[in-house]
Design a protein around this motif. Structure first.
Motif, short mmCIF file in Angstrom:
data_model
loop_
_atom_site.label_atom_id
_atom_site.label_comp_id
_atom_site.label_asym_id
_atom_site.label_seq_id
_atom_site.Cartn_x
_atom_site.Cartn_y
_atom_site.Cartn_z
N GLU A 253 0.84 -1.21 0.00
CA GLU A 253 0.00 0.00 0.00
C GLU A 253 0.88 1.26 0.00
OE1 GLU A 253 -3.53 2.18 2.59
OE2 GLU A 253 -2.38 0.54 3.46
N GLN A 254 0.52 2.19 -0.85
CA GLN A 254 1.26 3.46 -0.91
C GLN A 254 0.73 4.37 0.20
OE1 GLN A 254 1.40 5.20 -4.86
NE2 GLN A 254 1.92 7.22 -4.06
N ARG A 255 1.63 4.89 1.02
CA ARG A 255 1.19 5.69 2.16
C ARG A 255 1.75 7.10 2.10
NH1 ARG A 255 -0.43 2.43 6.52
NH2 ARG A 255 -0.88 4.42 7.53
N GLY A 256 1.70 7.68 0.93
CA GLY A 256 2.16 9.06 0.82
C GLY A 256 2.45 9.41 -0.62
N GLU A 257 2.26 10.68 -0.95
CA GLU A 257 2.45 11.13 -2.34
C GLU A 257 3.91 10.97 -2.76
OE1 GLU A 257 1.10 14.92 -5.02
OE2 GLU A 257 2.15 15.34 -3.14
N ARG A 258 4.11 10.60 -4.03
CA ARG A 258 5.46 10.50 -4.58
C ARG A 258 5.59 11.45 -5.76
NH1 ARG A 258 5.20 3.92 -4.74
NH2 ARG A 258 4.92 3.65 -2.49
N CYS A 259 6.78 12.02 -5.88
CA CYS A 259 7.00 12.97 -6.98
C CYS A 259 8.29 12.59 -7.71
CB CYS A 259 7.13 14.40 -6.45
SG CYS A 259 5.63 14.94 -5.60
N ILE A 260 8.30 12.81 -8.99
CA ILE A 260 9.47 12.49 -9.80
C ILE A 260 9.63 13.56 -10.88
CG2 ILE A 260 8.10 10.95 -11.28
CD1 ILE A 260 11.69 10.17 -10.46
N VAL A 261 10.87 13.94 -11.14
CA VAL A 261 11.13 14.95 -12.17
C VAL A 261 12.04 14.34 -13.24
CG1 VAL A 261 12.22 17.18 -12.67
CG2 VAL A 261 10.89 16.88 -10.56
N VAL A 262 11.68 14.54 -14.49
CA VAL A 262 12.51 14.11 -15.62
C VAL A 262 13.00 15.36 -16.33
CG1 VAL A 262 12.50 12.97 -17.88
CG2 VAL A 262 11.25 11.95 -15.95
N ARG A 263 14.31 15.50 -16.43
CA ARG A 263 14.86 16.65 -17.16
C ARG A 263 15.52 16.13 -18.45
NH1 ARG A 263 14.74 20.93 -13.58
NH2 ARG A 263 14.90 20.26 -11.41
N GLN A 264 15.18 16.82 -19.54
CA GLN A 264 15.78 16.45 -20.82
C GLN A 264 15.66 17.66 -21.74
OE1 GLN A 264 14.05 12.97 -22.69
NE2 GLN A 264 15.49 12.99 -24.39
N ALA A 265 16.59 17.76 -22.69
CA ALA A 265 16.52 18.86 -23.64
C ALA A 265 15.17 18.87 -24.32
CB ALA A 265 17.62 18.72 -24.68
N GLY A 266 14.59 20.05 -24.46
CA GLY A 266 13.29 20.15 -25.09
C GLY A 266 12.72 21.54 -24.97
N ARG A 267 11.45 21.67 -25.28
CA ARG A 267 10.85 23.01 -25.40
C ARG A 267 9.73 23.26 -24.42
NH1 ARG A 267 13.49 26.44 -28.74
NH2 ARG A 267 15.08 25.15 -29.65
N LEU A 268 8.80 22.29 -24.32
CA LEU A 268 7.61 22.52 -23.51
C LEU A 268 7.43 21.38 -22.52
CD1 LEU A 268 5.24 23.67 -26.38
CD2 LEU A 268 6.16 25.11 -24.58
N GLY A 269 7.04 21.72 -21.32
CA GLY A 269 6.94 20.73 -20.26
C GLY A 269 5.66 19.91 -20.32
N ALA A 270 5.58 18.95 -19.39
CA ALA A 270 4.40 18.11 -19.28
C ALA A 270 4.26 17.66 -17.84
CB ALA A 270 4.50 16.91 -20.20
N VAL A 271 3.03 17.29 -17.50
CA VAL A 271 2.73 16.82 -16.14
C VAL A 271 1.96 15.52 -16.26
CG1 VAL A 271 1.23 17.26 -14.16
CG2 VAL A 271 2.67 19.08 -15.03
N MET A 272 2.30 14.56 -15.41
CA MET A 272 1.50 13.34 -15.33
C MET A 272 1.10 13.14 -13.87
SD MET A 272 2.39 9.59 -16.86
CE MET A 272 1.57 8.10 -16.28
N VAL A 273 -0.20 13.06 -13.63
CA VAL A 273 -0.72 12.85 -12.29
C VAL A 273 -1.39 11.48 -12.28
CG1 VAL A 273 -2.30 13.71 -10.52
CG2 VAL A 273 -1.11 15.33 -12.01
N ALA A 274 -0.91 10.60 -11.41
CA ALA A 274 -1.41 9.22 -11.44
C ALA A 274 -1.83 8.75 -10.05
CB ALA A 274 -0.31 8.31 -11.98
N PHE A 275 -2.84 7.90 -10.01
CA PHE A 275 -3.34 7.32 -8.76
C PHE A 275 -3.44 5.81 -8.93
CE2 PHE A 275 -5.11 11.54 -9.26
CZ PHE A 275 -4.95 12.13 -8.02
N LYS A 276 -3.18 5.08 -7.88
CA LYS A 276 -3.34 3.62 -7.93
C LYS A 276 -4.79 3.29 -8.26
CE LYS A 276 0.82 2.26 -6.92
NZ LYS A 276 1.37 2.63 -5.64
N SER A 277 -4.97 2.31 -9.15
CA SER A 277 -6.33 1.96 -9.58
C SER A 277 -6.51 0.45 -9.53
CB SER A 277 -6.57 2.49 -11.00
OG SER A 277 -5.79 1.79 -11.93
N PRO A 278 -7.77 -0.01 -9.54
CA PRO A 278 -8.03 -1.45 -9.37
C PRO A 278 -7.74 -2.24 -10.65
CG PRO A 278 -10.07 -0.28 -9.77
CD PRO A 278 -9.00 0.77 -9.68
#
Lengths: 446, 435
Positions: A253-278
């Motif tokens: 069981e996940q008991r707290g929010e996790r965050c991760i950053v990916v850095r790479q050459a590029g122009r515009l950023g993106a966000v992915m928000v995910a939750f555990k699902s059945p």
């Protein structure tokens, strides 16, 4: 179709070889008595073509450390052929099938590997023969391994070029620490670089058996003839000598929010928000499917109106993964120029808050269901489209997920959607990934 | 349109009637209409296109891109959400896109929803709102697409090759995204409105419907809708040929890109209707048309240098010439070796020609694949529209396999000798190249 009707229309030699299992949504399921191969038939004579597909219930979830990417590597090697179908003999699998105009390929994912050919109906026998032959007679040779290794490393490099792909994998790897959904299907580079022919052979000998596979035949074919072909070519193959190993690892069981950053050459950023699902077969997954559709499909979807229409994002995507084991419900947002990750994350959270608090309106619920209904109808346009959907249902653990999908969706209520939003979209089980571009200035040198 | 029922037009055996007998063709006002009923349940795929004649030399194709992007952002009668409400509540898919000379629309709907969908399509084509606020969003959206194309090694390599092969006024030319971004910044909503007023109209308007569809019903809907549109009195010249430039190499350095995309090619003085096209098409298929073609068989399968390598006759139409292109993707450490291996394979192909066995194999591949491509309503609609855009009659789709079958080995090898020359290849590479 009634069970008794199906049993009666088949000739005796066919019913001796196959046990009829059940029928649903126009698809009939049979079991090859000699080795427990599952067979699904969907006759659809809209065009003179047929899709023949074998789905093995093995994917990257079945891989262990050191063998990540083995399922995918093996999928590549399966095209190196057998003694009968080989390049040296001028009968390579691609040559033989493409010669008759087949669209032929294979794909590997988390829960399954599938091999398919969409071809003119008169050549069905060829596809059946080839798939039966390579089920147990694939040559997994050291020399093939080495040339294919660099091919796969190039495929891996292509993926590494794509920041969004890296973000996606980073989020899954962060969300899953113990379960094998942690690693990407293509595998970790070091495993791809070092895996041996012996390791892949062992993998093949563990999973590539008729009782761990489902054959699907969709399109313009004669039912009895098709079953006779399957019997003739797959019938002599014995069942697996040992039970296929179960994946018993469960994600803690996940008991707290996790965050991760990916850095790479590029122009515009993106966000992915995910939750555990059945898992896919859980009824809650249906409500999450409806929610994902209501959130991000079309201009009247909540996230479009709240983010894209206000200039915060250029593209939005929401998906409730339907996998054999618990997966992720996620939102992927591509930032518009001059927007910040924090601003987009806050806007997504505002939208999710309203769903947790109030659920969907009846209008939104009806719209999402209609969209899913139309999508399902469109997915019946041609035997290849059906095969791709059926493939995922087989992988999830029950092929009838494809044929009963609309009934399941129909049962979802606004109350269900609000309940699953409150149950699954919770902060402690959230993983947030950011792709942060490192600006560069490409210049062309003539 | 003749009163023929869908049932009489359909057969569900391998002996399908020729398309020329199954497709209903008529004019519905200013629109040319092609309708093909097929035995699929309740769904209809539709596709259509018309010409707008942007001035490529002046860069007005960028204005056209913006105009097309704004077509689904509201009309003078209904705002974007009201339209979306109608379409999305029915699960309708409807998209607009452009490739320069043509503006195209495509979609899928359930049969019973067509009476709602076609009037909306008509409004979107003829009376787009071009709201200033939406215009600013569309600009930001297009800017983002251009920025993201600068992150793609494939897009950068392909565009760099196109700039070597074509003059600015050719529809296959691809501007540098940085130049487009600068041009985009200066555009106003009035530019888009003026472009739509002057260039959009029923110029060579063709609409195709395939699936569970009644020809009489859609004919009436199109006649009242898009068919009532008038053609626009506009023509703009465009370059029809590639540049006669000396071969050379363009490198687009991009950090953090371990995979390098490579494109090589040269102009091809051939049009789709020319006798040389079919032999060249088949010859190219033998070289790089599919997985069992020579390039994949050697550079990928035997040498392990690449995940993907293909060759194509790119951008060849009935109205302008295109080019011959080889695409290969290479990991950084294999770039030079991979480029050399690719060129060596292409040289061998041109010098020695194709064998009878290869020709026979690819003939059955192409004719069989053609049948497979016509297995969905979407595939049928796409082929029927492309064929109509070329100015060919529907029967050409029935005759095409025969044209391929009739090719002789001499015809194919003569075409290879006459038109393909790796010595004239321009090369473009994009990615993190080795020092």
């Amino acid at each position: 179709m009634q069970l008794s009707e199906t049993a009666q229309v088949l000739p005796e030699d066919v019913t001796e070889a196959f046990a009829f299992v059940e029928a649903s949504g126009g698809i009939e399921a049979y079991r090859l008595r000699s080795n427990n191969l599952h067979v699904l038939l969907l006759p659809e004579a809209a065009a003179p073509v047929v899709t023949f597909m074998v789905t093995y219930r093995v994917g990257s979830r079945n891989e262990t450390t050191g063998l990540t990417g083995a399922t995918h590597f093996l999928e590549h090697l399966m095209f190196k052929g057998t003694e009968r179908f080989s390049k040296e003999r001028g009968t390579s699998i691609f040559n033989v099938l493409q010669r008759v105009g087949a669209q032929v390929n294979a794909t590997t994912w988390l829960d399954r590997t599938n091999y398919y050919a969409l071809l003119p109906r008169e050549h069905l026998a060829l596809a059946v023969e080839i798939e039966a032959d390579r089920m147990r007679n694939a040559r997994i040779r050291e020399e093939d391994l080495e040339s294919e290794r660099t091919v796969i490393l190039n495929e891996l490099d292509r993926g590494e070029n794509e920041p969004l792909r890296k973000l996606y994998h980073a989020v899954w790897s962060t969300a899953f620490m113990a379960h094998p959904y942690h690693h990407p299907t293509i595998g970790w580079r070091s495993d791809v670089e070092h895996v041996s022919a012996e390791g892949l052979r062992h993998f093949y000998d563990t999973f590539y058996w008729p009782d761990n596979a489902t054959v699907s035949i969709i399109g313009d074919f004669d039912r009895s003839e098709a079953l006779r072909l399957v019997h003739r070519h797959f019938g002599p193959i014995p069942p697996a000598p040992a039970p296929v190993p179960e994946v018993y690892t469960r994600e803690p069981e996940q008991r707290g929010e996790r965050c991760i950053v990916v850095r790479q050459a590029g122009r515009l950023g993106a966000v992915m928000v995910a939750f555990k699902s059945p898992p896919a077969l859980d009824p809650d997954a249906d409500a999450l499917d409806v929610l994902a559709t209501a959130l991000a499909t079309g201009k009247n979807s909540r996230l479009y109106r709240h983010l894209t229409d206000r200039g915060l994002t250029t593209h939005l995507y929401a998906n409730a993964s339907r996998l054999r084991d618990p997966g992720l419900f996620f939102i992927l947002a591509m930032l518009a120029p001059d927007q910040t990750h924090a601003g987009v994350e806050a806007a997504i959270e505002e939208v999710l808050d309203t769903v947790r608090r109030d659920g969907l309106t009846e209008t939104e619920l009806a719209r999402a269901k209609n969209q899913l209904r139309a999508r399902e109808a469109f997915s019946r346009d041609g035997p290849y489209a059906v095969a791709t959907q059926l493939n995922e249902a087989i992988a999830a653990g029950d092929w009838k997920l494809y044929t009963t999908y609309l009934d399941r969706i129909e049962r979802v209520t606004a109350t269900d959607v609000r309940r699953v939003a409150q149950a699954y979209l919770v902060e402690d089980r959230r993983t947030v990934g950011r792709y942060v571009p490192i600006p560069d200035s490409p210049t062309a040198d003539a | 349109m003749p009163d023929r029922t869908a049932a009489r037009l359909m057969q569900t055996t391998t002996r399908l009637k020729p398309l020329a007998e199954r497709v209903e063709t008529c004019t519905a006002g200013a629109a040319r209409l092609l309708v093909l009923p097929t035995p699929v349940r309740s769904i209809v795929s539709f596709r259509g296109s018309f010409k707008t004649y942007p001035d490529f030399a002046a860069g007005t194709d960028l204005v056209q891109d913006l105009a097309v992007q704004l077509l689904d952002k509201g009309t003078r009668r209904r705002d974007r959400f009201a339209i979306a409400e109608v379409l999305e509540n029915r699960g309708v898919e409807l998209d607009f896109h452009t490739d320069g000379l043509w503006v195209r629309f495509s979609g899928r709907a359930l049969r019973d929803d067509l009476p709602e969908v076609i009037p909306i399509l008509t409004e979107q084509l003829r009376e787009p709102l071009f709201d200033p606020g939406e215009f600013e969003k569309a600009k930001a959206h297009l800017a983002a697409s251009l920025e993201r194309s600068r992150e793609s090694t494939a897009a950068q390599a392909s565009a760099a090759l196109a700039r070597r092969l074509y003059p600015r006024a050719h529809p296959n030319y691809r501007p540098d995204p940085a130049d487009d971004l600068a041009r985009l910044a200066a555009l106003t909503v009035d530019d888009v409105r003026a472009f739509h007023a002057r260039h959009f109209g029923a110029n060579d308007l063709t609409i195709v419907f395939v699936g569970d569809v009644d020809p009489g019903t859609v004919e009436a809907l199109v006649r009242e809708g898009p068919g009532a549109w008038t053609p626009a009195a506009v023509q703009a010249p465009f370059a029809e040929r590639g540049r006669a430039a000396s071969p050379g190499r363009t490198v687009v350095p991009m950090p953090d890109k371990e995979n390098v995309d490579v494109r090589m090619g040269h102009p091809l003085p051939v049009r789709r209707q020319d006798p040389a096209f079919i032999p060249l098409y088949v010859a190219n298929y033998i070289l790089g048309g599919n997985f069992s073609a020579r390039l994949m068989s050697t550079v990928r399968d035997e040498m392990g240098l690449t995940y993907g390598i293909y060759s194509t006759l790119y951008g060849v139409t009935t109205e302008y010439e295109g080019h011959w292109q080889v695409d290969v993707t290479l990991s950084r450490e294999n770039v030079e070796r991979g480029v050399e291996a690719t060129l060596a394979e292409v040289r061998r192909f041109v010098e020695a020609g194709v064998t009878r066995e290869e020709l026979d194999e690819k003939k059955t591949t192409i004719t069989g694949r053609f049948k497979v491509d016509l297995a969905t309503t979407g595939g049928l609609a796409a082929n029927l529209l492309r064929n109509a855009e070329r100015g060919f009659d529907v029967g050409y789709l029935d005759r095409f396999p025969g044209e391929v079958e009739a090719l002789t080995l001499a015809q194919v090898n003569e075409a290879v000798q006459a038109y393909f020359d790796p010595g004239r290849f321009h090369i473009a590479l994009a990615g993190s190249l080795p020092d």
